[in-house]
Every structure is written in C-alpha cells, then in structure tokens.
Enzyme design. Structure first.
Site, short mmCIF file in Angstrom:
data_model
loop_
_atom_site.label_atom_id
_atom_site.label_comp_id
_atom_site.label_asym_id
_atom_site.label_seq_id
_atom_site.Cartn_x
_atom_site.Cartn_y
_atom_site.Cartn_z
CD GLU A 26 -66.71 -13.76 -5.92
OE1 GLU A 26 -67.20 -13.70 -7.06
OE2 GLU A 26 -65.48 -13.74 -5.70
CD GLU A 63 -67.81 -9.53 -7.97
OE1 GLU A 63 -67.29 -10.32 -8.79
OE2 GLU A 63 -67.36 -9.35 -6.83
#
Length: 660
Positions: free
Chosen positions: A200, A277
């Site tokens: 991320e 995710e």
C-alpha cells in the site's frame, strides 16, 4: 447451457460428475506435465504453468497462529475450495535485534511462531499455493507495520524510501529472508506463486520514491525471486504505489467491486483483475465497538467479485491473535492525539474465528467457490474443531508489589537526559522494543500542591508513583482517556500532593501501547520522546534512573520473592500469580479463553510467554489461550495489573465482547 458446461469440463479433462476422490489435487492439475512457467499476466486472465487459473485466496498470518495449528488452519482453508493462502512476513520478529535473526530457531520469545520454511512446506502439503508479502513494510495492524524499532536508533533515517541507511538494513534482512522464499517458488516445485513488493505504498504519507520500489525489485531478483511481482493499493490512488510495466497491480477494497475494478482496468488494461485485500470483516481498537460485517453484506460483495469475474484474496480468512505486545495502532498525525491501539484479538470477524471455529462466512465461501470455480480439484473435508474447555477458576496465590518488581528489573540505565526506550543501551545496543519503561527521579523534595507537567502527548500511557504508591488516577471509564495519563492531552499535568514530601522517589511508568502501523508512522519513539519534557513546577527533571520492563520470558520465569495474596484488592501496578494444574497428560491440551472482566488493564503471561493485553474499556474481554501453550503439570499464569487487582482468574469457552 448444461451441454455447454459438460463440454467445458470435458475440455478440462474432468468429468462434471466426478467425485472428489476421482479428481486430481491442485498440484497434480497444474504440474502433471512438468513445470515450465509460473503465474502469467500476459493476457486478460491468469495462467499458471500455461493453464487458466482464477486465484481464490485467503489470508492467514503464520505469526498470529501457534505453529502447532498451522496445518489445521491451512486444511480448513483448502476445504473451502480456496486454492491459495496469503501471508505477510514481519521483519520486526525475524530480526528481533539488530543483525540477530530468528526464522524458527533464533531463540527469541516468538521463536515458535517464526518457522517460515515449515509454514511454506505445510502449505504445499495441504495443496495450497502461496502469495508472500514480505514488505519490508507490511501494515497488517502490526507493531510499526513490521519495521523493527531498532531502526529508530539511526538518526534521520528515512524509512520506506531509497535512503541508503534504510536500504542497507533492508538488504541485509532480504538477503536472509528471500532465499527461503526462493526455494519455495512454484517454478522450483514449491508453493509460492507471487511475491508482493512493499505494501500500500501509494497511501504512504510521504513523497513517492519509485527508485525505492525499483531497488526492492532488484533485491528480490538478485536473491533468486522469479515469480510474479505485485503491488496492492486502493484503486483511487492510481499508479503512485507501483511501477507500471514492471510490477503487476492489484487493488484493496471491501465493497463495490465494479468501481475498483473499473479503475484498475483503466490503469492496467488487458491484464487480469485481482483484489489483493477484500475485507469480509474488520479489526478492533481498544475502546471501540466490536466490528462485524453482516453475512448478507459479505455474500453480496464477495459474489460480486467472483461473478465479475476476478481473482480475490480474503483479508482475513483467519485473523488469529496479536500475541505479546505486537498489536499496531492507527495514528492521524505525528502528535499522538489520534492514537488508536489495536486489540490483542485479531479475530477480524473472519470466516475462521480467532480460535479456529467455522463461522457462517466459511460456509458461504464453500458454496460460492463451488459455484464459480470451473476447475475441479480434490479438496479435503473440513477438519473437526479443536475442543475448548472452561478450566477451573483459580485463586491468586502470590503477588509482587511495584517495588518488588522494580527491585528485580533486568537492567538499570542512569541518564542525565530523557531517553526514549528505543535508544537505551540494552539488548546488544538494539534498545527496548516493547513493554513498559520506568523513569525515576530519586531523592527529590516535592512541596505541597506541586504540579507535574509532561509536555506534548504521552506515548502512550503513564502512571505516576511516589515511593511506589500510585498517585495518578486509575483508569475507570472511557472519559478517563481524555485526562492525565493518556495520549489525548497535550501538555498534561497533575497535582502530586497536598503536603510537603522530602527525599522521595518520583516514578513515571510509561507504556508502549503499540507503534502505529498506519498514518504518520515515522515518529515512533516510545517513553519520554523528543517531544516530551518533564517539569516539577518550573524545574525540568532530567536526571533519571531508568528501568526497562520488557517482560521477556527469561525474566518472567525467574521472578522471586512472591508474597501470599491478601484478601483485599491491591492498588497500583503489581504482578499476581495463579497456577493451573493439568494432571492428565495429553498430546494436545484444550484451548480456552482467560476471562478478564474482573480486572482493569494490563497484560497476561502464561508459562513465561506474554499472551497479550487486556483492558476493561473493551471491546475485547477475554484472551485466547491455545492449548499448545499449556503443559502437563503446573502452568503459571501471571497478570501484570496496572491499577487494581482481582482475586481470581476465570476461564471462558468463547471470546467475550463488551461494547463501550
């Protein structure tokens, strides 16, 4: 339509009416004719070794689950029809001291959670592929996002950048870690089909350093990683967190698959789609309401991804536990005012509970994978659940008062300035990573109505004691989090006494409640940090005797001078011991939960190992105790309580939640 499906299965070499025993295993299906290639994204769908594959994955972090249970949890994952397990890899556990490593045999307190080689071996044995996410930053609601705290000893280090000081340590770590992953790669007949680069990165609160990402790629390739390299970010961040044309991009979200995948298709056309995710639940912070996601929402959102069609990794499939002091925290800014520590339980409202139970979401996955996966392979039956039991209530047998604890502190540091725990000259000059730290000003006079002031925001809680007696207010309600002793106040103060005190000791007991894993995570010093100054009235206190309380197993098991427990609760910080005797030998002892509803705030230690934190402010009210951590004979349970003790230790069959 049925005729078309029948033809489709025949083309795959399968019978649409085959029983599980007639089917090939996952590995047989993808490797029967040998292995010539790995996971490919050279077309709008994934192929593995030249055969179409949709990745149906679930996240399980080996370091949040006792190693004795890895095989059970992996088999439960495979029994749903999922074909892949995803895991992060925590740098701060594997290099627990500067240049001292533990991959299952390194002697750290968490050694039994760290045999990565075994975990990858078991994944293949259970017929699963693996997506490995080694970071070096992993987020994961994990202490400092997996970065080791000893990095902070390097002045002006710039983590998650191409800073040569930072990359020197990353290279040293990756040179140890990546060969383990390399030997387990799919093209080497192992389980690993993809490796994530960083994590991320697009949402990191720094100027994006693509040279850093390229250096990570080079390190991976130099260490023999040949499988697909990927990144993952929210789709709204564009390509800031990846290297277009070099790294395959995936997205993270919990709903509205169309919105995220549409953006991904624009950024990365003619490539497969994958949610790295997808959130079937969520995690908890202390003092919050327990988070859940309804089954109806989960079904709707999960099926939307499968029908799109796209590949997907459920984050989490099995959450597990933040054992010890390893929970992370969210933080909105560098001043700690918005600090939100994560609970010990990482249950995540996941398809498989913290203790390994099946939930309704588990059955949803089995049904939907069977509906959407065109590739039929052999899957095991879901294993029977491990039994849990309510052990007998235990009386507190012994206690150590605060002064008795400090007298046995494992080390002492004298200082003429404020030193954060990370900069202490202990642990082979790696500093203190976890636990509590005591700053003592000895032999001082405190006039009546004196005011103690700590500038900045405390990192993260503080108790004030004079001559071993607690002066600051115990935590008694959520409102107390807005008062002296906790992180929310700026420049907080407390009146110490209404009478003159002469030649006394003033102690500040400061707790590291978890370094932030998300947000402005660069300022992660704990204890008395560069932002904190301590004043007694107008005089700054700078001369300290410092006692690090790390609660390491080697210390926990050697504590002496236990005194008999009294009839009344004790006030202030102290340790309280009970003994659970298991008189019948068993190959595996039953799991349980320790019910902490009668206690206030602190940690629980079982047979020397810090099980985790508890706090009456909730939502979590019990600590998962795996039977794997119990032994035949006496099992010592020690509770370090900060404010007020209870008279007994109770057990529960299940987790207990109490919403604020």
């Amino acid at each position: 339509m049925l005729q078309i499906m029948h033809l489709f299965f025949l083309l795959l070499g399968l019978s649409p009416f085959a029983t599980s025993d007639d089917l090939p295993t996952l590995y047989e299906y993808y490797t029967t004719d040998g292995v010539s290639s790995g996971l490919s994204v050279d077309q709008p769908y994934f192929t593995l070794n030249g055969k179409n594959i949709t990745i149906y994955s679930g996240a399980m972090h080996y370091f949040r689950v006792p190693s004795q249970y890895w095989q059970d949890r992996l088999r439960k994952l495979r029994a749903t029809g999922l074909n892949t397990v995803e895991t992060y890899i925590p740098w701060n556990l594997h290099e627990f001291k500067n240049n001292v490593f533990d991959f299952g045999d390194g002697g750290s307190d968490y050694q039994r959670l760290l045999d990565l080689d075994l975990f990858l071996t078991l994944a293949k044995q259970e017929d699963l592929f693996v997506i490995a996410r080694p970071g070096p930053y992993i987020c994961a609601e994990w202490e400092w996002g997996g970065l080791p705290s000893w990095l902070l000893r390097e002045e002006a280090i710039s983590v998650r950048t191409s800073d040569p000081v930072y990359m020197k340590y990353v290279k040293r770590y990756f040179d140890k870690l990546l060969p383990i992953l390399a030997k387990h790669q799919f093209t080497k007949r192992g389980a690993v089909i993809a490796v994530q680069v960083e994590n991320e990165y697009a949402s990191a609160p720094i100027e994006k350093d693509h040279a850093y990402l390229q250096q990570l790629v080079d390190l991976m390739k130099d260490n023999g990683i040949v499988e697909l390299l990927v990144t993952s970010d929210g789709a709204g961040y564009g390509t800031d967190g990846t290297l277009p044309g070099v790294l395959f991009q995936t997205v993270n979200f919990g709903s509205d698959a169309k919105a995220s995948f549409s953006k991904l298709e624009e950024m990365q056309p003619n490539k497969p789609l994958m949610a790295m995710e997808f959130y079937p639940g969520w995690f908890d912070h202390w003092s919050e309401t327990h988070h859940t996601v309804s089954n109806s929402s989960f079904v709707k959102n999960y099926e939307e991804v499968l029908a799109y069609p796209a590949s997907i990794n459920l984050y989490m499939f099995h959450g597990g536990t933040n054992f010890g002091f390893l929970n992370g925290a969210n933080i909105g800014s560098g001043d700690n005012s918005n600090f939100q520590p994560t609970t010990t339980s990482y249950d995540y409202d996941a398809p498989l509970s913290e203790a390994g139970d099946y939930t309704d979401k588990y059955e949803v996955i089995r049904t939907l994978i069977k509906k959407y996966n065109p590739v039929q392979t052999k899957t095991p039956d879901p294993p029977e659940l491990y039994e849990r039991q309510v052990y007998p209530t235990l009386a507190i047998e012994g206690q150590l008062g605060y002064n008795d604890i400090i007298r046995q502190a494992p080390s002492t540091v004298l200082s003429t300035s404020d030193i954060p725990m990370e900069n202490l000259p202990i642990n082979d000059n790696s500093g203190q990573s976890y636990g509590y730290i005591v700053y003592r000003a000895s032999g001082i006079d405190i006039p009546a109505n004196s005011v103690l002031t700590i500038t900045g925001h405390v990192r993260d809680t503080v108790m004030v004691l004079i001559d071993g007696v607690l002066i600051s207010k115990p935590l008694s309600s959520l409102d107390d989090l807005n008062t002296f002793g906790f992180w929310k106040l700026d420049n907080s103060n407390i009146t110490l006494t209404t009478s003159d005190l002469v030649n006394v000791s003033l102690d500040l007991v400061i707790e590291n409640y978890g370094r932030a894993n998300y947000g402005n995570f660069f300022h992660q010093f704990k204890g008395l940090t560069p932002d904190n100054r301590v004043y007694l009235n107008d005089k700054e206190l700078q001369s300290w005797v410092i006692f690090p309380l790390e609660f390491q197993k080697s210390w926990n098991t050697k504590l002496t001078d236990w005194q008999p427990a009294g009839d009344e609760p004790t006030k202030g910080p102290g340790m309280h011991k009970a003994v659970l005797n298991i008189d019948t030998y068993a190959e595996r002892y039953n799991d349980t939960y320790i019910d902490m509803q009668e206690w206030n705030k602190g940690i629980v230690i079982v047979n020397g190992f810090v099980l985790g934190r508890y706090a009456f402010i909730g939502p979590q009210q019990a600590l998962y105790l795996p039977g794997a951590y119990l032994q035949h004979g006496d099992n010592e349970i020690i509770i370090f309580e900060q404010f007020e003790s209870a008279a007994q230790v109770k057990f529960s069959k299940d987790q207990i939640y109490k919403n604020p």
